[in-house]
Each structure stands twice: as C-alpha cells, then as structure tokens.
Design a protein around this motif. Structure first.
Motif, short mmCIF file in Angstrom:
data_model
loop_
_atom_site.label_atom_id
_atom_site.label_comp_id
_atom_site.label_asym_id
_atom_site.label_seq_id
_atom_site.Cartn_x
_atom_site.Cartn_y
_atom_site.Cartn_z
N ASP A 173 -9.41 -5.82 3.10
CA ASP A 173 -9.82 -6.37 1.81
C ASP A 173 -8.94 -7.54 1.39
O ASP A 173 -9.42 -8.53 0.83
CB ASP A 173 -9.75 -5.28 0.73
CG ASP A 173 -10.87 -4.26 0.87
OD1 ASP A 173 -11.86 -4.53 1.59
OD2 ASP A 173 -10.76 -3.18 0.24
N PHE A 195 0.87 -1.18 0.00
CA PHE A 195 0.00 0.00 0.00
C PHE A 195 0.90 1.22 0.00
O PHE A 195 1.77 1.36 0.88
CB PHE A 195 -0.89 0.02 1.24
CG PHE A 195 -1.74 1.26 1.35
CD1 PHE A 195 -3.01 1.31 0.80
CD2 PHE A 195 -1.25 2.40 2.00
CE1 PHE A 195 -3.78 2.46 0.90
CE2 PHE A 195 -2.02 3.53 2.11
CZ PHE A 195 -3.28 3.58 1.55
N LEU A 235 -6.88 10.19 6.25
CA LEU A 235 -7.61 9.40 5.27
C LEU A 235 -6.75 8.26 4.74
O LEU A 235 -7.25 7.16 4.50
CB LEU A 235 -8.08 10.29 4.11
CG LEU A 235 -8.85 9.59 2.98
CD1 LEU A 235 -10.10 8.90 3.53
CD2 LEU A 235 -9.22 10.58 1.87
N THR A 236 -5.46 8.51 4.60
CA THR A 236 -4.55 7.46 4.12
C THR A 236 -4.48 6.32 5.11
O THR A 236 -4.41 5.14 4.73
CB THR A 236 -3.15 8.04 3.88
OG1 THR A 236 -3.25 9.18 3.02
CG2 THR A 236 -2.24 7.01 3.23
N GLY A 296 1.18 5.37 0.24
CA GLY A 296 0.46 6.58 0.63
C GLY A 296 1.16 7.29 1.77
O GLY A 296 2.02 6.71 2.44
N ALA A 314 -6.89 5.37 7.11
CA ALA A 314 -8.14 4.61 6.93
C ALA A 314 -8.08 3.75 5.69
O ALA A 314 -8.53 2.59 5.69
CB ALA A 314 -9.32 5.58 6.86
N ASN A 315 -7.49 4.28 4.62
CA ASN A 315 -7.39 3.51 3.37
C ASN A 315 -6.44 2.33 3.51
O ASN A 315 -6.68 1.26 2.94
CB ASN A 315 -6.93 4.43 2.24
CG ASN A 315 -8.00 5.43 1.83
OD1 ASN A 315 -9.18 5.23 2.10
ND2 ASN A 315 -7.59 6.50 1.17
N SER A 339 -8.31 -0.35 5.37
CA SER A 339 -9.31 -0.96 4.48
C SER A 339 -8.66 -1.90 3.48
O SER A 339 -9.18 -2.99 3.21
CB SER A 339 -10.08 0.14 3.73
OG SER A 339 -10.86 0.91 4.61
N ALA A 340 -7.51 -1.48 2.93
CA ALA A 340 -6.81 -2.33 1.97
C ALA A 340 -6.35 -3.64 2.62
O ALA A 340 -6.39 -4.71 1.99
CB ALA A 340 -5.62 -1.58 1.38
#
Length: 271
Positions: free
Chosen positions: A81, A62, A70-71, A64, A73-74, A77-78
């Motif tokens: 997933d 990942f 926000l990064t 970022g 959180a992303n 989430s990644a």
C-alpha cells in the motif's frame, strides 16, 4: 556492480531499536523506501512517526507480532500500500534467552525457534512470493528480482550452555539461509546472511548496564579488534548483500565479529 539501493523498497524487522533500527535508518539514508517493522509500536512511533507523515515519505512503520501468520500478511499488504512493491527483506528481529540445559520444563528452545527461525522463514516465503508476482506482472524475465538478508549470530557456531536455545536458533537460521538460497535461486531471488559477534545491540547494552565492568572487559579481551561494534557498522555489510555488488553471491553467512571466532574463547558471551 553497484552498492546502490536507491529507489528500492525494503522491509526491515526488529527496526524499533538496536541493529534493526541502524540498518533501517542506513537504508533510508541510501535512498531506499523502508518499512520499519517491530512489535514495539511506541518505540516505532518515536523513531519514525513524524517522518512518515511527510509527503513522499520514504519510511513508514508497521507494528505487530510477526509470529502470527496474519500479521505477516498485514505487514506485506501495508508495504505494498505504501510503496507498491518490495525488493529487499532484512530479517533483523532477534531474541536472546538464557537457558537452563538441565531443566526439562525450560521452553526457551521452542520460544527462540519460533521467534528467530520460523518468523524469518515465514516472512521470507511471503515476500518471495510477492517478488515473483511483481516480476511476472512486469514481464521481467532477466536479472535478480529480490534479495533477502538474515541477521544471525556467531553463537550458532559455538557452544555455550547458557545460550543453548539461542545457539540452536542461530544455527537453524544459518541453515535456513543456505536452503532458501538454493530453493529461491531459480526464481532469481538471492538469500544471504550475517553472523554477528559482539555488536552493541539492545540486549547487550542492557546486560552491560546490569553488570560491572568485568563483563565489558571480558568481551573486549575476547575480540582481536578489542572493542564492541556499534550497530551502524553492520548496516553497510547488509547493504552490500542487498545490492547488486553481491550479485553472484547466494547462501553465504558473512561473519562480522571483529575476529572473535578466529581465537574462539567460548567462555565469553556472544551476541
């Protein structure tokens, strides 16, 4: 208690190079699922890109800027997933800046507090919430539900004017490790840390390449084991802290410095 982390899912930051990359690679070798996280997407792709396309891949990356909420959180989430859960967080991303202690316009303290302290703190908070949610969903009310390991520096315990900002951020991370350990213990999440001495990090390798042999010799003289450690030597210590083998340990910052702090020649740089 076992050193095994097989089948666990880990996020490792700073994983594009140096210490973070060595830890992430070691975790994969030990059977963990690993999310390699870093700002440097090109380096991540070079190190991980092909492997993550394989069926059942145990490593993904990942890219970022984790200073952005926000990064964070992303990233979480990644990871969910890819692997459905997260069990281990290793905050290995660090930045070092030289500070002019007499310059009021020098912003390095704020820069490194943001990068070395607040990023680790915010990510730890987000991951801890996910660990708690996972345990609740699984109706798991026994045992440790997750571990967090913060990678810092012996600079947090020593005084070197040119490393003012780095030393402050390292000391703050040590205190965050202790405070989070106490705060998260009731939630069955263990938090510990590692204070590094002279490990051949990307930053130190760059400094040595730009300097003459005198700098390397000075660091070696300042270390009782008389050498600079390879990043891979840290990985097993981190595995120990992430595994059940350290199951009754919280809030500890282990020193991995080849004996550097035992003799404390503060004039030599600590990385």
């Amino acid at each position: 208690m076992s050193l095994s982390i097989e089948g666990k899912t880990a996020i490792v930051t700073g994983a594009a190079n140096g210490v973070g990359l060595a830890i992430a690679r070691h975790f994969v070798e030990q059977g963990a699922n690993v999310m390699f996280a870093d700002r440097d997407e090109a380096r991540l792709a070079a190190e991980v890109g092909d492997a993550q396309t394989e069926d059942g891949a145990r490593l993904h990356y990942f890219a970022g800027d984790l200073r952005e909420r926000l990064t964070i959180a992303n990233l979480l989430s990644a990871t969910i997933d890819a692997y459905d859960r997260v069990d281990i967080l290793v905050n290995a991303s660090r930045q070092i800046l030289i500070t002019d202690p007499l310059d009021p316009e020098d912003n390095s303290v704020m820069t490194l507090l943001e990068q070395n302290l607040l990023t680790a703190l915010r990510l730890s908070q987000a991951v801890a919430k996910r660990m708690i949610h996972q345990a609740a969903e699984a109706d798991d009310d026994e045992g440790i539900i997750g571990t967090i390991v913060n990678i810092g520096s012996i600079a947090g315990r020593r005084t070197q004017p040119e490393l003012l900002a780095y030393s402050i951020s390292a000391a703050a991370l040590d205190q965050a490790t202790r405070s989070l350990a106490v705060s998260l213990a009731p939630e069955r999440i263990r938090v510990n840390g590692v204070a590094l001495g002279s490990i051949m990090s990307t930053n130190l390798r760059t400094r040595l390449a730009d300097a003459d042999e005198e700098l390397r010799d000075a660091i070696v003289r300042a270390t009782p084991l008389a050498r600079i450690a390879a990043p891979s030597e840290l990985a097993e210590t981190v595995q120990y802290l992430a595994s059940d083998a350290s199951g009754f340990m919280i809030g500890q910052v282990l020193t991995v410095d080849g004996g550097r702090t035992l003799i404390d020649p503060v004039v030599e740089p600590a990385h």
